[in-house]
Scaffold this motif. Structure first.
Motif, mmCIF file in Angstrom:
data_model
loop_
_atom_site.group_PDB
_atom_site.id
_atom_site.type_symbol
_atom_site.label_atom_id
_atom_site.label_comp_id
_atom_site.label_asym_id
_atom_site.label_seq_id
_atom_site.Cartn_x
_atom_site.Cartn_y
_atom_site.Cartn_z
ATOM 1 N N ASN A 36 0.838 -1.193 0.000
ATOM 2 C CA ASN A 36 0.000 0.000 0.000
ATOM 3 C C ASN A 36 0.875 1.246 0.000
ATOM 4 O OD1 ASN A 36 -2.287 -1.680 0.242
ATOM 5 N ND2 ASN A 36 -2.185 -1.624 2.476
ATOM 6 N N SER A 37 0.259 2.370 -0.305
ATOM 7 C CA SER A 37 0.974 3.657 -0.325
ATOM 8 C C SER A 37 2.276 3.550 -1.107
ATOM 9 C CB SER A 37 1.248 4.120 1.112
ATOM 10 O OG SER A 37 0.051 4.236 1.848
ATOM 11 N N LEU A 38 2.181 2.977 -2.271
ATOM 12 C CA LEU A 38 3.387 2.736 -3.074
ATOM 13 C C LEU A 38 4.047 4.046 -3.508
ATOM 14 C CD1 LEU A 38 2.093 -0.305 -5.078
ATOM 15 C CD2 LEU A 38 4.226 -0.257 -3.766
ATOM 16 N N LYS A 39 5.367 3.997 -3.573
ATOM 17 C CA LYS A 39 6.170 5.147 -3.971
ATOM 18 C C LYS A 39 6.984 4.789 -5.218
ATOM 19 C CE LYS A 39 6.937 6.171 0.945
ATOM 20 N NZ LYS A 39 7.983 6.352 1.987
ATOM 21 N N PRO A 40 7.397 5.787 -5.982
ATOM 22 C CA PRO A 40 8.255 5.480 -7.136
ATOM 23 C C PRO A 40 9.514 4.700 -6.741
ATOM 24 C CG PRO A 40 7.410 7.699 -7.320
ATOM 25 C CD PRO A 40 6.966 7.194 -5.967
#
Length: 120
Positions: free
Chosen positions: A82-86
């Motif tokens: 969840n809340s994935l980032k580059p």
């Protein structure tokens, strides 16, 4: 043991993905199941692991965002992201330690990897 990972894909920053990895073959018991990731040109890094009893461990960079779980009846490990980032963009590999038969030494195996791309 053969490991088949799936669930990777392209997602926008802040989004979620769920990875799965199924173990098959001659398996008596699966001890540890985990996930690593690798960016081209960099070393493979630990993401998360789960013991047969359910104890878990996470890399600091994913704590609070990723959750590892397993279904022992299905020989499957999951990674809810969840809340994935580059910065999470990488090829994700599952990693399993299993006992093929009673009295036989345990072994480590790697899956083929599944690509996760997080766009900004």
């Amino acid at each position: 043991v053969q490991l088949q990972a799936s669930g990777g894909g392209l997602v926008q920053a802040g989004g979620s993905l769920r990875l799965s990895c199924v173990a098959s073959g001659t398996i008596f018991d699966i001890n540890v199941m985990g996930w690593y990731r690798q960016v081209p040109g960099k070393t493979r890094e630990f993401v998360a692991r789960i013991e047969s009893g359910g104890d878990t461990d996470y890399a600091d960079s994913v704590k609070g965002r990723f959750t590892i779980s397993r279904d022992n009846a299905k020989n499957t490990v999951y990674l809810q992201m969840n809340s994935l980032k580059p910065d999470d963009t990488a090829v994700y590999y599952c990693n399993v330690n299993d006992t093929p038969r009673p009295g036989i030494s345990t072994r480590w195996s790697w899956g083929q990897g599944t690509l996760v791309t997080v766009s900004s």
